[in-house]
Design an enzyme around this catalytic site. Structure first.
Site, short mmCIF file in Angstrom:
data_model
loop_
_atom_site.label_atom_id
_atom_site.label_comp_id
_atom_site.label_asym_id
_atom_site.label_seq_id
_atom_site.Cartn_x
_atom_site.Cartn_y
_atom_site.Cartn_z
N LEU A 129 -40.71 33.63 54.08
CA LEU A 129 -38.86 33.68 53.80
C LEU A 129 -39.88 35.73 53.10
CD1 LEU A 129 -38.25 31.13 53.01
CD2 LEU A 129 -36.71 31.92 50.80
N GLU A 130 -38.81 36.61 53.73
CA GLU A 130 -39.65 38.05 53.21
C GLU A 130 -38.30 38.33 52.54
OE1 GLU A 130 -41.64 39.50 53.46
OE2 GLU A 130 -42.90 38.86 55.07
N LEU A 131 -38.41 37.98 51.39
CA LEU A 131 -37.47 37.82 49.83
C LEU A 131 -36.85 39.72 49.91
CD1 LEU A 131 -39.13 36.07 47.33
CD2 LEU A 131 -36.93 35.38 48.82
#
Lengths: 1179, 381
Positions: A129-131
């Site tokens: 996950l790349e926020l």
């Protein structure tokens, strides 16, 4: 570190350069952090369905693979799930996430954790996950964070800056430390302090400007630098330290805060959360794995991890937020936790400070202090920076020229420049910290050289000549650095025997005998060769004579290790003795250089237990023991424990422990042993959790330890006794965790503790001393472990050890025991146990010969004794064994009886009540026990004695109550002599009343009780009952105060109405005449009161009583009586009263009574014998 | 024919220079013959054809007339092969140790460009060429066209290397030296005789260290001795300085030595060459302590030139000595210590000047020599 996983490792998109964000670590799983993830995941791989790794910035939801543009086989499912997740996110926050495989969405990156989780560990759903990067609040640093670049222009303002740096780091985040006058310093300032800060700057006339207006923005920019492997480092990325705010999810948290949070949440929700530590990272931080589970097995698991990249502050924040949400908001969505086990890996949160050189950079940074000024050999602090800057600029220039020459393929010239550059490392003027910076800068440059040479010589050019050529360098330091660099190329080109080259390199390094320079040189050697060691088993066909095998690798490291250790130890003896402290500190800073050797040894895959036992460990230990340096020994021994796996420790305990006994006398052996025991115990526990026997049966772990600890104690007579005891503590912990069923082991430990205490001839141990504290710990361990007093009784030596403590110590332990028993409701079931337990608790029960006579807080004392009272209720024999119970009570009585006048009021009453309870039980089973009457009698006699003891202690009210209670109890249990006994009790109560109670209020209260009790007693014959009743009436009218008299008489009147005697067989007495007499008297007394208010109040009460009896059918009371009284109040008394609350109260009281009367009058009862209320005058 | 050429001819004739000629000496196989660098007196280096002892010198002498068509009268043409030693303090007095002459032509006239073959068969060349500080040893061919007034002469220098076979005796050099109660070391060089491309491998074992050593180096010293009797001149030159240790070791440490000789400008050891001069080499082990005091021990080594070039094998570090040899039991040699600032030590181009030592000599500056049998001390004032 996110390029360090062994699945298509190092195939592109990662960097060999240690300082790059995308450093691949040199080898797959070379970093302990990634190995932790690996081990944890593999442990739960078969139940894990989802692996999440949380990163920041990009708004991507990424799937494997990172190494190739091809899609994984289950990409459709992966995509589906991702779409569903992203839809939810969009629904809540309106953010759009991009979904896709990492390669296709971003760039090729090999060896990241999600690829490995899917490809290596077989977890079906692995995501990165790349926020999100924009939004309203939450995950970004608020835009107000600004970075100021400040320059102090004189000494005073510089000092101010340093002061801020040292003392106010909570609000000012120094990205670079203040170095000197006219050097710039970068500071990130909390928004709230911006004005203050600027004021300070202006006051002291410092030059400043805003370097970064919006930190958030900069972070996003710098994020883009990560993609190319050789991104130039910005100041932003290099700056040490992260912001230091507490964990509140509106700002970013540092490591201690995260750990604090983890521990806190684990302690608060022990049923949901478990934290396991997986050892320590290179930076010495704990690496916890947090598990959220409601228990049970066979559930699917989700594994999430964040903070693998340095400086992605938000990722740990996200993970911790998720933890909190799951745990604290469990009620809102229990299905997430009930059906799924969550694993969180928080080990990476510290990676921000991780450098390839695995030693504590920040430690070095802090080690730099004013002491330099005093040192003769090195330059003072102010000069350090200047010197370092000069050196660095030479390095820069020479490196540039070297690279130019390399581009032009002028190798000789390039080497010359390299040599000049390396010449900077010959300096003696730099502190370890500055030297380290220089070293790092040079290492970076040497990497270029190595890469060039590798390119150049891989195509068949002979390296041998080059290997000779670099040895013409006249100075040894540049020569050896070059030799190592070329040697690495030599090995990589496979031209010469790998074994010989390695051996040559490590031998040649002997030429540098200067501790600091030697340590760094050898560290360079170790770093360069980390992937080149011939890590092959001896019988491996590839392990040819010239390639070498694992033995050669071990020899190489061991030689390097022992040489480094010698250098390190030597540092202690150089220079003036007044600098000793500083030197010790420096040595502490450098210790990781030495320890890295051991780490490398542990990383050799081909070292099996046999080899470890025969070669590796003895080699290390020999060096450790022979160096005779406490600091080194202590560190290295612990290092051994930490870096090598538990299994091998088990096999080599004897050797290891023997070495422990030979260590320098200053070494805190107990610390080492405690660490070892702790580790093995944890290992045993883990094994158990996996369903294995905790410790292989052929290893008598406990015996080994207990013997060796004995030996060590013997070998070091000067060891402080508290350390000895702390060893015993760890032994106990071992016994608990690895041999839970063998209680005798624990006793053995206690016994040996006793022996040890005897040896040092300690009779009584002061509780506040170190030894006392340790003993206390020792004793508490079994208490908390077994959570059962009774089990403790199986430890015959427990009590003996306990006796060695002084009064305070014993009392503290006793309190702990009692609390523990109460918390766990440990019932004590036999008389022997009672004796034994109460013996242990003696300091709480009676005065001790060694008791300190200082005044104790009365409240504390009461608290203490209340505990004891509660304890008495734990004395409970088997339901059927009442005799036992009796014996227990008498035993207890004996013990508590010795407590003296202060204690028995607390302890005897519960005992008496227990006795009453027991009598009742006898009564309940009277059919089964022929002797029950006798026994009951005995019990009451016992009670009588108890109460008498209280009387003797000059107490009045309490025994009075108890007597009454006893009478009641006796009256209820019908046996031969119960009337006599009851009478005896009552008469005792009356005697007590007359003799001891003089206070009027107390008298009234006592009388109330007596009257009430008498009313309840039904066992008296008229002969006994009449005198008591009249005595009561007599006593009532003998009271001092009129209102009391009045009220007491009212109470007594009840006796004539509702009490009973044996003759009446339970029917109430109904002596209406006597009742009226009493009431008349009461009325008379009331009218004698002078205060009309009181009088009115009393009469109103009296009215009620009249009404009561009238209603009950007392013929002697008529409506007239009531009318008289009402009118008396109405006409005479109330008008006299002034308007006040009191008057109002009385009026209301009267009103209510009248209301009731009116009701009764107007609704006459239909039953025939009900009195008629006609004639009541109410208005 | 251009105008200029006409004028030139006329002028030459007019000024009476007569015929002149160019002499070229062409050695057989010049294209393939190996060359060697030889230092000239002014310190430069030139490449010369290389010959060995016993090798024949054959070739051609070409005489090219400058003015074709005119004759050249001469009193004879000869070629000489000469080996000579020149001492700089005695210029003009060359000592010829070899002199061979071949007549190429009897007196007469040359009308054309002429070419003569010559052949010195298996010439003895006992010494190696050498250019030192005070002495020079050279070989050359000289062609002389003898004429009435001025001879036409052409000289060609040759390089000569003397090759040796592997020495039969080549024991290691092993010695224990020390200063009583402060420093005892044992050092070992693997050989006493090294060829010029050889590697010195050795080790130093510290038996006792009570001084603070800062570093240790090995210097290669060339000592050129010229003259004889009372007129002996010694010239010391430090050829190489090689740091082998940095920092202060403690008792029990052993330090490896490995010096590649190929990189230095060395010649074979020459002893008493034609009774005129000697060139000897010494290894000087120098320890410098923190007070800049220097302790040293010199050992002569013999350098020789090896015949065929053999591919070097990789030199690896020696296995460290685990126990000091007690063979020469009490033969502890004394270190020399340089009490005063040493100015004589010539410094290399690159090495910074490290003297003067600030410390004037303490009283025990000259250590007690327990056995000076082999002690060599030449670095005197």
């Amino acid at each position: 570190m996110n390029r360090n996983f062994d699945f298509h490792w190092d195939e592109g998109g990662s960097s060999d350069l240690p300082c790059a964000e995308t450093y691949n670590g040199g080898a797959a799983f070379s970093e302990i952090e990634s190995r932790v993830i690996r081990d944890t995941i593999l442990g739960i791989a078969n139940q894990t369905v989802v692996y999440l790794t949380v990163h920041s910035y990009g708004q991507y939801w990424l799937t494997p693979w990172g190494y190739t543009a091809e899609l994984p086989a289950n990409y459709d499912q992966l995509y589906d799930l991702a779409v569903r997740a992203v839809d939810k996110l969009t629904a809540v926050y309106g953010t759009q996430y991009t979904i896709g495989s990492s390669t296709n969405v971003l760039y090729v990156n090999t060896g990241p954790s999600d690829d490995w989780a899917m490809g290596g560990a077989g977890i079906p759903y692995a995501y990165t996950l790349e926020l999100r990067d924009t939004g309203k609040y939450g995950f970004e640093l608020p835009a107000e964070y600004q970075v100021y670049q400040v320059k102090a222009k004189d000494r005073v303002s510089f000092d101010v800056l340093v002061k801020l740096y040292n003392e106010r780091s909570d609000v000012y985040d120094f990205w670079t430390e203040p170095r000197n006058i006219d050097f710039t310093t970068d500071v990130m300032v909390l928004p709230a302090f911006k004005k203050t800060f600027v004021d300070v700057l202006n006051t002291f006339n410092m030059e400043y400007h805003i370097k970064i207006d919006d930190v958030q923005h900069e972070i996003e920019l710098s994020r883009r630098d990560i993609a190319p492997p050789l991104a130039p480092k910005k100041a932003l990325q290099r700056s040490p330290g992260t912001p230091r705010y507490s964990l509140d999810w509106t700002s970013y948290s540092d490591l201690p805060a995260i750990y604090e949070f983890v521990n806190e949440i684990a302690a608060t929700y022990p049923n949901l959360v478990t934290v396991t530590s997986t050892g320590q990272s290179y930076l010495g931080n704990d690496m916890p794995i947090l598990k959220i589970s409601t228990g049970g097995s066979g559930k699917n698991a989700i594994f999430a991890e964040g903070g693998i990249h340095a400086r992605e502050w938000i990722s740990p924040a996200f993970v911790t937020w998720l933890i909190r949400e799951l745990v604290e908001n469990y009620a809102a969505h229990p299905q997430y936790v009930d059906n799924i086990d969550w694993y969180f890996d928080l080990t990476k949160c510290n990676s921000a400070k991780k450098l390839h050189n695995v030693f504590n950079f920040t430690g070095l940074a802090s080690g730099c202090s004013d002491d330099w000024a005093k040192s003769g050999s090195m330059s003072p602090l102010e000069d350090q920076d200047k010197l370092l800057d000069e050196a660095l600029s030479v390095v820069k220039v020479q490196a540039l020229q070297m690279k130019r020459c390399l581009d032009k393929r002028k190798l000789m010239d390039a080497l010359k420049h390299a040599s000049t550059m390396l010449g900077e490392l010959r300096t003696s003027l730099l502190s370890p910290k500055s030297y380290y910076e220089l070293y790092m800068a040079i290492c970076d440059e040497l990497q270029h050289l190595e890469m060039y040479l590798l390119d150049e010589f891989q195509n068949g050019r002979k390296v041998a000549d080059l290997y000779e050529l670099v040895q013409y360098a006249g100075n040894i330091i540049p020569r050896l650095y070059l030799l190592v660099t070329v040697g690495v190329v030599y090995i990589k080109t496979n031209e010469q025997s790998r074994r010989d080259i390695l051996r040559d390199l490590v031998e040649m390094c002997r030429g540098v005998q200067h501790p600091l320079r030697g340590l760094f040189l050898r560290n360079y050697l170790l770093q360069c060769t980390r992937n080149l060691l011939p890590d092959l088993a001896e019988n491996d066909p590839l392990a040819t004579e010239s390639y070498g095998n694992v033995r050669d690798a071990v020899d190489f490291i061991q030689l390097n290790f022992s040489e480094m250790n010698k250098l390190w130890v030597r540092m202690a003896y150089q220079g003036h003795s007044r600098d000793k402290e500083r030197r010790e500190r420096e040595r502490q800073e450098l210790r990781l250089l030495v320890g890295t050797n051991l780490v490398r040894l542990a990383q050799l895959d081909s070292v099996d237990v046999e080899l470890y036992k025969k070669v590796v460990l003895p080699g290390i230990l020999e060096q450790v023991v022979s160096c005779r340096d406490a600091l080194a020994q202590e560190y290295l021994m612990e290092c051994i424990i930490q870096v090598f796996p538990d299994e091998v420790h088990l096999d080599t305990l004897h050797t290891y422990l023997k070495a422990c006994a030979e260590l320098h006398t200053d070494v805190k052996v107990h610390v080492i042993l405690v660490a070892l025991v702790e580790r093995l115990a944890a290992y045993g526990q883990r094994q158990q959790a996996l369903g294995q026997p905790p410790i292989p049966p052929h290893i008598p772990l406990f015996d080994i330890f207990s013997d060796q600890i004995g030996n060590i104690a013997q070998a070091r007579p000067e060891m402080p006794s508290e350390n000895l005891v702390s060893l015993q503590v760890s032994l106990i912990s071992l016994a608990f965790r690895c041999y839970p069923e063998k209680i005798n082991l624990v006793d053995k430990v206690l016994e040996s503790t006793l022996v040890a205490l005897d040896k040092i001839a300690v009779e009584k141990v002061d509780f506040d001393s170190a030894l006392g504290k340790e003993l206390n710990r020792l004793l508490r361990m079994p208490i908390s472990h077994y959570n059962s007093l009774v089990t403790l009784l199986q430890l015959p030596h427990f009590g003996q050890v306990l006796q060695r403590l002084d009064f305070n110590g014993r009392k503290s332990v006793a309190l702990h025991l009692v609390n523990n028993a109460l918390d766990n409701e440990t019932y004590i079931t036999t008389q022997e146990h009672v004796d034994a337990v109460l013996n242990m608790l003696a300091p709480l029960i009676c005065d001790q010969p060694d008791q300190v006579l200082t005044g104790q807080d009365a409240e504390d004392f009461a608290e203490e004794q209340n505990l004891m009272a509660r304890m008495i209720h734990l004395l409970a024999a088997e339901e059927t064994d009442l005799d036992q119970q009796y014996r227990m009570l008498t035993s207890a009585r004996k013990q508590f009886g010795a407590g003296g006048a202060r204690r028995i009021p607390f302890t005897l009453p519960p005992l008496i009540y227990e006795a009453f309870k027991l009598a009742r039980k006898y009564f309940d089973v009277r059919q089964e026990d022929e002797l029950w009457e006798k026994k009951c009698e005995k019990i009451f006699t016992f009670c009588h004695q108890c109460i008498a003891a209280l009387v003797k202690a000059e107490l009045a009210e309490l025994p009075l109550r108890l007597f009454l209670q006893g009478a009641l109890a006796a009256s209820q249990i019908i046996f031969g002599t119960h009337e006599t006994l009851a009478y005896e009790f009552i008469s005792q109560a009356f005697t007590l009343y007359e003799e001891e109670i003089s206070d009027s209020k107390a008298q009234f209260a006592a009388l109330t009780l007596m009257a009430a009790s008498l009313e309840k007693l039904d066992c008296f014959s008229e002969e006994n009952s009449a005198p008591v009743r009249s005595k009561c009436a007599l006593l009532a009218s003998a009271l001092l105060r009129k209102p009391d008299q009045c009220r007491a008489l009212i109470l007594v009147s009840n006796l004539f109405w509702s009490s009973t005697t044996k003759e009446l067989e339970g029917k109430p007495m109904r002596d209406g005449k006597k009742v009226l007499e009493c009431l008349r008297k009461a009325g008379k007394v009331a009218t004698e009161c002078l205060d009309p208010g009181v009088q009115a109040q009393l009469i109103v009460e009296l009215i009620n009583v009249y009404v009561h009896f009238f209603h009950q059918g007392n013929q002697h009371i008529t409506v007239t009586h009531i009318n008289e009284l009402i009118s008396k109040v109405r006409q005479d008394l109330l008008p006299q009263l002034e308007n006040s609350d009191e008057k109002e109260l009385i009026e209301r009281h009267l009103g209510a009574s009248c209301e009731m009367l009116r009701h009764r009058r107007d609704n006459p009862s239909t039953t025939s014998d009900a009195p008629s209320y006609q004639g009541i005058i109410l208005d | 024919m251009s105008w200029e050429t006409c004028w030139e001819r006329a002028a030459m004739s007019f000024f009476g220079f007569g015929q002149s000629a160019e002499i070229d000496i062409i050695l057989d196989g010049a294209a393939t013959r190996r060359t060697a660098e030889v230092k000239t007196e002014d310190g430069k280096k030139e490449r010369l054809f290389l010959f060995f002892d016993g090798e024949s010198l054959t070739g051609k002498v070409n005489i090219t007339l400058k003015r074709p068509g005119y004759k050249l009268e001469h009193q004879g043409i000869k070629i000489e092969f000469l080996g000579q030693i020149e001492l700089y303090y005695d210029r003009g007095n060359q000592h010829e140790f070899t002199s061979l002459v071949k007549e190429l032509a009897r007196p007469g006239e040359l009308h054309h460009n002429t070419s003569y073959d010559f052949d010195f068969n298996q010439v003895e060349k006992p010494y190696e060429v050498y250019t030192g500080t005070n002495v020079k040893l050279r070989y050359f061919l000289r062609v002389t066209v003898v004429r009435r007034l001025t001879d036409l002469v052409k000289e060609v220098d040759l390089a000569v290397h003397t090759l040796s076979s592997y020495p039969e005796m080549n024991s290691s050099i092993k010695m224990e030296v020390g200063i009583e109660d402060s420093l005892h070391i044992e050092f070992e060089y693997n050989k006493s005789k090294y060829h010029l491309k050889d590697v010195i491998v050795g080790k130093i074992y510290f038996l006792l260290v009570r001084i603070k050593i800062r570093h240790m180096e090995i210097a290669i010293i060339r000592r050129e001795t010229t003259g004889s009797g009372p007129n002996v001149f010694n010239e010391n030159e430090t050829i190489a300085k090689y740091e082998i240790m940095d920092g202060s070791p403690v008792r029990g440490e052993s330090i490896p030595i490995r010096v590649f000789l190929a990189g230095y400008d060395l010649t074979p050891t020459m002893r008493d060459i034609n009774k005129k001069f000697s060139v000897r080499y010494y290894l000087n082990l120098v320890l410098v302590d923190e007070e800049e005091r220097r302790y040293f021990k010199q050992q002569e080594i013999t350098l020789w030139r090896k015949g065929d070039r053999i591919r070097k094998s990789l030199q690896m570090a020696p296995v460290p000595v685990t126990t000091p040899t007690n063979g020469e039991s009490d033969q502890v040699q004394a270190f020399e210590k340089i009490p005063t600032p040493v100015n004589e030590e010539p410094s290399l181009e690159n090495s910074p000047t490290e003297e003067p030592a600030p410390n004037p000599a303490p009283s025990e500056e000259i250590p007690r020599v327990e056995s000076s049998a082999e002690g060599v001390s030449t670095e005197d004032a």
